[in-house]
Design an enzyme around this catalytic site. Structure first.
Site, PDB file in Angstrom:
ATOM      1  N   LYS A  97      76.741 -29.263  -7.729  1.00 63.44           N
ATOM      2  CA  LYS A  97      77.991 -29.504  -8.441  1.00 63.44           C
ATOM      3  C   LYS A  97      79.187 -29.072  -7.592  1.00 63.44           C
ATOM      4  O   LYS A  97      80.145 -29.829  -7.419  1.00 63.44           O
ATOM      5  CB  LYS A  97      77.964 -28.729  -9.764  1.00 63.44           C
ATOM      6  N   ARG A 167      81.091 -22.742 -14.664  1.00 58.44           N
ATOM      7  CA  ARG A 167      79.985 -23.700 -14.681  1.00 58.44           C
ATOM      8  C   ARG A 167      78.882 -23.323 -13.706  1.00 58.44           C
ATOM      9  O   ARG A 167      79.152 -22.955 -12.570  1.00 58.44           O
ATOM     10  CB  ARG A 167      80.492 -25.104 -14.294  1.00 58.44           C
ATOM     11  N   GLY A 176      71.592 -29.429 -18.099  1.00 60.68           N
ATOM     12  CA  GLY A 176      71.567 -28.673 -19.341  1.00 60.68           C
ATOM     13  C   GLY A 176      70.702 -27.421 -19.337  1.00 60.68           C
ATOM     14  O   GLY A 176      70.541 -26.783 -20.357  1.00 60.68           O
ATOM     15  N   MET A 178      71.036 -24.577 -17.497  1.00 62.51           N
ATOM     16  CA  MET A 178      71.762 -23.316 -17.421  1.00 62.51           C
ATOM     17  C   MET A 178      73.034 -23.437 -18.240  1.00 62.51           C
ATOM     18  O   MET A 178      73.299 -24.440 -18.860  1.00 62.51           O
ATOM     19  CB  MET A 178      72.025 -22.980 -15.977  1.00 62.51           C
ATOM     20  N   ARG A 440      76.949 -36.863  -9.132  1.00 64.15           N
ATOM     21  CA  ARG A 440      75.671 -36.543  -8.485  1.00 64.15           C
ATOM     22  C   ARG A 440      74.828 -37.808  -8.466  1.00 64.15           C
ATOM     23  O   ARG A 440      75.087 -38.738  -9.233  1.00 64.15           O
ATOM     24  CB  ARG A 440      74.928 -35.434  -9.235  1.00 64.15           C
ATOM     25  N   HIS A 556      70.454 -35.866 -24.089  1.00 64.36           N
ATOM     26  CA  HIS A 556      69.545 -34.937 -23.409  1.00 64.36           C
ATOM     27  C   HIS A 556      68.132 -35.506 -23.320  1.00 64.36           C
ATOM     28  O   HIS A 556      67.513 -35.511 -22.254  1.00 64.36           O
ATOM     29  CB  HIS A 556      69.528 -33.606 -24.172  1.00 64.36           C
ATOM     30  N   SER A 864      34.581 -38.628   6.961  1.00 63.40           N
ATOM     31  CA  SER A 864      35.468 -38.745   5.813  1.00 63.40           C
ATOM     32  C   SER A 864      35.583 -37.352   5.194  1.00 63.40           C
ATOM     33  O   SER A 864      34.574 -36.737   4.831  1.00 63.40           O
ATOM     34  CB  SER A 864      34.897 -39.744   4.804  1.00 63.40           C
ATOM     35  N   CYS A 931      38.578 -38.759   1.430  1.00 63.89           N
ATOM     36  CA  CYS A 931      38.212 -39.398   0.177  1.00 63.89           C
ATOM     37  C   CYS A 931      38.291 -38.445  -1.008  1.00 63.89           C
ATOM     38  O   CYS A 931      37.886 -38.760  -2.113  1.00 63.89           O
ATOM     39  CB  CYS A 931      36.835 -40.035   0.272  1.00 63.89           C
ATOM     40  N   TYR A 951      42.816 -43.338   7.665  1.00 61.81           N
ATOM     41  CA  TYR A 951      43.080 -43.839   6.317  1.00 61.81           C
ATOM     42  C   TYR A 951      42.963 -42.725   5.284  1.00 61.81           C
ATOM     43  O   TYR A 951      42.370 -41.680   5.546  1.00 61.81           O
ATOM     44  CB  TYR A 951      42.117 -44.980   5.959  1.00 61.81           C
TER      45      TYR A 951
HETATM   46  P1  ADP Z   1      75.927 -29.072 -16.994  1.00 60.84           P
HETATM   47  O1  ADP Z   1      75.514 -28.623 -15.637  1.00 60.84           O
HETATM   48  O2  ADP Z   1      75.024 -28.590 -18.052  1.00 60.84           O
HETATM   49  O3  ADP Z   1      76.203 -30.535 -17.032  1.00 60.84           O
HETATM   50  P2  ADP Z   1      78.737 -28.587 -16.731  1.00 60.84           P
HETATM   51  O4  ADP Z   1      79.116 -27.430 -15.907  1.00 60.84           O
HETATM   52  O5  ADP Z   1      78.797 -29.895 -16.059  1.00 60.84           O
HETATM   53  O6  ADP Z   1      77.303 -28.322 -17.325  1.00 60.84           O
HETATM   54  O7  ADP Z   1      79.696 -28.559 -17.970  1.00 60.84           O
HETATM   55  C1  ADP Z   1      79.382 -28.876 -19.280  1.00 60.84           C
HETATM   56  C2  ADP Z   1      80.425 -29.819 -19.846  1.00 60.84           C
HETATM   57  O8  ADP Z   1      81.734 -29.264 -19.767  1.00 60.84           O
HETATM   58  C3  ADP Z   1      80.485 -31.127 -19.093  1.00 60.84           C
HETATM   59  O9  ADP Z   1      80.659 -32.154 -20.007  1.00 60.84           O
HETATM   60  C4  ADP Z   1      81.705 -30.988 -18.232  1.00 60.84           C
HETATM   61  O10 ADP Z   1      82.283 -32.210 -17.950  1.00 60.84           O
HETATM   62  C5  ADP Z   1      82.599 -30.123 -19.096  1.00 60.84           C
HETATM   63  N1  ADP Z   1      83.504 -29.346 -18.260  1.00 60.84           N
HETATM   64  C6  ADP Z   1      83.158 -28.473 -17.309  1.00 60.84           C
HETATM   65  N2  ADP Z   1      84.242 -27.960 -16.699  1.00 60.84           N
HETATM   66  C7  ADP Z   1      85.317 -28.525 -17.272  1.00 60.84           C
HETATM   67  C8  ADP Z   1      86.716 -28.417 -17.055  1.00 60.84           C
HETATM   68  N3  ADP Z   1      87.210 -27.633 -16.111  1.00 60.84           N
HETATM   69  N4  ADP Z   1      87.525 -29.145 -17.831  1.00 60.84           N
HETATM   70  C9  ADP Z   1      87.021 -29.964 -18.801  1.00 60.84           C
HETATM   71  N5  ADP Z   1      85.714 -30.114 -19.049  1.00 60.84           N
HETATM   72  C10 ADP Z   1      84.855 -29.395 -18.288  1.00 60.84           C
HETATM   73 MG    MG Z   2      77.453 -31.523 -15.965  1.00 63.83          MG
END
Ligand code: ADP
Ligand code: MG
Ligand code: MG
Length: 973
Positions: A97, A167, A176, A178, A440, A556, A864, A931, A951
């Site tokens: 990220k 984050r 989702g 962490m 990503r 999810h 083999s 094998c 093989y």
């Molecule tokens: P995950 O790794 O579980 O996707 P994120 O870190 O991406 O968690 O964040 C969870 C949610 O919060 C995501 O929808 C993300 O877009 C939103 N979010 C994270 N940081 C910001 C920010 N600075 N402003 C607005 N929304 C945010």
């Molecule tokens: Mg995210």
């Protein structure tokens, strides 16, 4: 009532446990020298790079080294102040990220500025003591100060407060798994400032309400651990709504939100035993610590294990200034894929919600809207929403905010081109202005992976070799699984959205725990939920398929199922699930827990009962990609097949021969077992030969069938291998029956059976040892092979038999048995006055054989590797009994992998290498193959390529996997 009491006392227990552990201390700023005033870091923190060099140029090591040369370890990387310290190449240090946020800034996309705390800090972080590397505090202070300058806001300011998100973000994406905290920096004073500054009091309190909830859940420990327990804050919201008689969060007024914040804070204080922190700096360190700690929480740990992500990688923490999708009707938040992650089709696919924040879209609580108008119309059709209803209540972003929509499409195109791969995006629109929050490489189904790779090659975005490497061999296993038989009779129960294809049938369960428990008993299940949450991950893994009533294709459940390659149907709105009674109903039909349903993950159909499936084919884009793979690979791929049917399937999947045809199953079929038992229990050579004579025609017929199926391709037949006791009668009745059939005395048969008893049969009288004592067995089998070969060759089939002798440990065993095989074969050919080319080789599966492979090679045309036995004997570890302890070895990291699944390269692999080298030192042209079960494991296939085997041979259904893995091996050499 009593249930509720039970719950709260459980919560209290949790509370004491946590507060006693690290609760109270950890949330405070860490212990570090207060003197750590903003050190002279300005130079290091300045964006050293111009826009041009923001491309993956500088290697990570180089930049980390450079940072250290300045004397202070760089632990914090800034992004978004007209450039950034990091870039996409720095995933190891900044997490996926963080690295991609930096890269997006670098290419000029609108990203809210912030900074990333490196994964190295996570590794050094002590979750118990809450201590960090010394320079961190100062570097964070500096970064915050810079963020304040860039944003023109101040952390904790009562008139213009800076708010941030904290984050998580590991190297590999763990959707989702962490925790993330939004709107950090709010308290009773700053919320007023935010309200005034934005002129939107409701928005300010909505943000505050969300913050207290997230912080309470994530940092103060109020989030329940199991999916059965409900989030205490959600319960409070629900109560409020019930009292007011409203349904949506958006219907709550400022006053209600104020009340909720007060109630939330009271709940936190009651649970944690301390008040909700008001100091933004304290809040910040609490959140940073919680994110680092979430790296080792249970669901993250489970996810890592499932995905082979080492714990040592650690997560980074991203602190980013907030942008708000919850500012009213001109604001929104959403997620999107640059191509359809389910099918791979080149069409932008995304969902959003107006006046929402963060995870609202994927949480599945409100019905998300589609971004493009086309998708919106499709959605309406699928969900049986009228056009009028759609346009009024669920319009697309294209219709609602055309400007932002256009910009979003443009940004996605830039990102896809830049990364040369399908992207999974997060965005937020704040009062009409678009911000990019994450990008990503998107998770996708195997079918989508293939289609995207092939189409991107056609579009000139990637070259052919890259296309091959884009599809993971493990993944295509999914494409080889059966799909619903179109012609089968079936009863439709409900229709949802196909989120991850394939067909899955199982007994209905309504909780992750039930799915796990059923799996342990060998029961196949379909996990049915209103929606899934990260706590359900183990249950999703245990189930055959997943069905949810709510949520879209970005929910999810959908994302995780695709990642797992698991069949999944989401958004099945017609479904009524009753967790209490354990039943679901739809279209007037009710299905109870334990009853069967079948999912079609491609179409989203849900059927009653078990629907028959049909065989997958390698065609279309898949066929094309496999064709490319075949052109680049060196390693040949054969199949393990014992029947003409298996041989046919194998050919269909591209097998280039049979690497292992076991002969023992042929001994069990029908009444042959009587002849086998007669042979085993015979006391004289004559009696044994008489019994073998009965078996000969059966074997001959079996071999003829396989030779015909494999016309023109080599077939390696292994002579009898298992210990004789496996064929013995088990019961009194069976002995009686055999006595009647053979005319022998029951008592005598039983006595012989008793004598054949072995303490350790797998290391006992089996393999070539049988033929040393009873040469007539191998002689009969050889006769059957050669006679069958001559017979089908006479009818125009090209036969290439390879006769393989198992379990050889010494040179003299093979020497003697090779002579037996040749004498027998030549005898048959002479009698029939025919010529036939055949070879005689051996398995290398006893460690000793590997060590004396040069001597053995003198008598072998091929080796083999029988890696199942080689692993078993090399480790001194019985495969059949290993289930009791081997999982523990892998779970606790004593072993990285189950050696029966992937070759233990450091040990067993060395034995293979020695054998290969020694064998070829005597016979340079010695043909080498494998094998064992490992022949279909991609990592093992790559290893086999590295040690120059000719093989690999694997089960018919794994043949395409092995072909692709062999191509990967060639391309990554
Ligand atoms: P995950 O790794 O579980 O996707 P994120 O870190 O991406 O968690 O964040 C969870 C949610 O919060 C995501 O929808 C993300 O877009 C939103 N979010 C994270 N940081 C910001 C920010 N600075 N402003 C607005 N929304 C945010
Ligand atoms: Mg995210
Ligand atoms: Mg073996």
């Amino acid at each position: 009532m009593s249930k509720k009491n039970g719950k709260s006392s459980k919560a209290e227990k949790k509370n004491t446990k946590r507060a006693g552990g690290n609760g109270a201390k950890a949330a405070k700023p860490p212990k570090f020298e207060k003197a750590a005033k903003p050190p002279k870091l300005e130079k290091a923190a300045k964006p050293a790079k111009s826009k041009k060099s923001a491309k993956p140029a500088k290697s990570e090591k180089a930049s980390a080294k450079a940072a250290r040369r300045d004397g202070v370890e760089k632990l914090v990387y800034f992004f978004g102040d007209k450039g950034s310290d990091g870039d996409a190449s720095m995933k190891n240090l900044l997490g996926g990220k963080g690295a991609n946020l930096a890269e997006m800034c670098g290419i000029g996309l609108p990203v809210p500025p912030g900074f990333t705390i490196t994964t190295e800090v996570c590794t050094a972080f002590d979750p118990k003591k809450g201590t960090y590397p010394k320079p961190l505090a100062g570097q964070v202070d500096t970064a915050i100060a810079r963020l304040e300058t860039v944003m023109g806001k101040k952390f904790g300011d009562t008139s213009n407060p800076l708010l941030v998100s904290v984050r998580s973000g590991a190297r590999a994406s763990m959707p989702g798994m962490m925790d993330t905290v939004l709107n950090l920096g709010l308290n009773d004073a700053t919320v007023e400032g935010l309200a005034e500054k934005s002129g939107n009091e409701r928005f300010a309190w909505d943000s505050y309400r969300r913050f207290v909830q997230m912080y309470g859940d994530v940092v103060m420990g109020l989030k329940p651990e199991s999916s059965d327990e409900r989030d205490p804050f959600e319960i409070l919201i629900e109560k409020k709504k019930e009292k007011l008689g409203v349904h949506l969060d958006t219907e709550l007024t400022t006053q209600h939100l104020k009340e909720l914040v007060a109630e939330f804070k009271a709940a936190v204080k009651k649970f944690a035993g301390r008040p909700f922190p008001t100091d933004p700096k304290e809040q910040l360190w609490g959140a940073i610590g919680a994110v680092f700690k979430s790296w080792t929480n249970e669901r993250a740990t489970v996810y890592r294990k499932l995905n082979n992500i080492p714990e040592s990688w650690g997560t980074a923490v991203n602190v980013q200034s907030m942008v708000f999708g919850n500012m009213g009707t001109s604001s929104a938040t959403g997620v999107a894929f640059t191509r359809d992650p389910g099918t791979g089709e080149r069409r932008f696919y995304g969902e959003f919600l107006v006046n929402a924040q963060g995870e609202d879209v994927v949480a599945g609580t409100r019905t998300p809207q589609q971004i493009t108008k086309v998708a919106s119309r499709d959605w309406a059709k699928e969900s049986q929403t009228s056009e009028k209803d759609r346009a009024a209540n669920f319009p697309s972003l294209e219709e609602l905010m055309p400007g932002c929509n256009k910009q979003l499409l443009a940004n996605s195109a830039i990102l896809e081109k830049h990364y040369r791969d399908m992207q999974d995006l997060e965005f937020t629109i704040e009062d009409g202005r678009l911000w990019m929050l994450q990008t990503r490489s998107g998770k996708r189904t195997a079918g989508a992976a293939v289609r995207i790779a092939v189409e991107m090659e056609k579009e000139g975005l990637i070259d052919r070799n890259t296309a091959i490497l884009r599809v993971a061999p493990e993944q295509i296993d999914q494409l080889l699984h059966p799909t619903i038989d179109a012609k089968a009779a079936k009863t439709l129960l409900a229709k949802g959205l196909g989120a991850s294809p394939g067909a899955a049938a199982g007994q209905v369960v309504f909780s992750a725990e039930a799915a796990v428990a059923a799996k342990a008993k060998g029961i196949k299940t379909i996990l049915v939920r209103n929606e899934t949450s990260p706590e359900d991950i183990a249950g999703m893994d245990a189930a055959e398929g997943i069905l949810t009533a709510k949520g879209g294709r970005t929910s999810h459940a959908a994302v995780v199922a695709r990642g797992m390659g698991k069949c999944c149907v989401v958004g099945c709105e017609a479904l009524r699930i009753d967790y209490k009674t354990g039943s679901l109903s739809s279209a007037g039909k009710t299905v109870k827990q334990g009853e069967w349903i079948t999912l079609d993950g491609a179409t989203g159909s849900v059927y009653l009962g078990q629907v028959p499936t049909s065989q997958a084919k390698v065609s279309g884009d898949f066929g094309k990609l496999m064709g490319w793979a075949d052109k680049v690979r060196r390693l040949k791929v054969r199949a393990n097949a014992d029947t003409p049917h298996d041989a046919d399937v194998a050919r269909g999947f591209g097998a280039e021969g049979i690497g292992l045809c076991r002969t023992e199953h042929m001994f069990f079929e029908g009444d042959r077992i009587d002849a086998v038992r007669e042979m085993i229990l015979a006391n004289t050579l004559e009696a044994r030969e008489k019994a073998l004579d009965k078996l000969l025609p059966y074997q001959r017929k079996d071999f003829a069938g396989i030779f015909k199926a494999m016309n023109g391709l080599p077939v390696t037949v292994r002579l009898l291998d298992p210990p004789l006791h496996e064929f013995l009668p088990h019961t009194d009745a069976e002995y009686a029956d055999l006595a009647k059939k053979t005319g022998l005395k029951k008592a005598q048969l039983e006595e012989t059976g008793e004598l054949l008893h072995e303490f350790n049969p797998m290391l006992g009288h089996r393999g070539c040892r049988l033929a040393i004592t009873y040469p007539e067995i191998y002689a009969m089998q050889t006769r059957a092979i050669i006679e069958a070969a001559v017979e089908v060759a006479g009818k125009g089939t090209k036969v290439l038999p390879e006769i393989m002798i198992p379990l050889v440990a010494t040179e003299s065993e093979l020497k003697k048995l090779r002579q037996l095989v040749i004498d027998t074969a030549e005898g048959v050919l002479a009698k029939k006055k025919k010529k036939l080319a055949y070879t005689v080789g051996t398995m290398i599966e006893v460690p000793r054989a590997a060590l004396v492979a040069d001597a053995i090679a003198r008598h072998a045309d091929f080796f083999s590797f029988g890696t199942n036995d080689l692993t078993q004997m090399g480790f001194g570890l019985s495969r059949d009994d290993s289930g009791r302890f081997l999982p523990e070895y892998v779970d606790s990291g004593v072993l990285d992998d189950d050696p029966f699944v992937t070759i233990d390269q450091a040990g067993i692999g060395v034995l293979m290498k020695i054998a290969a080298e020694k064998g070829r030192s005597v016979k340079p042209g010695l043909k080498l193959g494998i094998c064992g079960e490992h022949g279909g494991d991609p990592r093992s296939v790559i290893f086999c390529d590295r040690i120059d085997l000719d093989y690999v041979s694997c089960s018919p259904y794994r043949v395409p996997v092995a072909r692709l893995a062999a191509a990967h091996a060639a391309l990554t050499k």
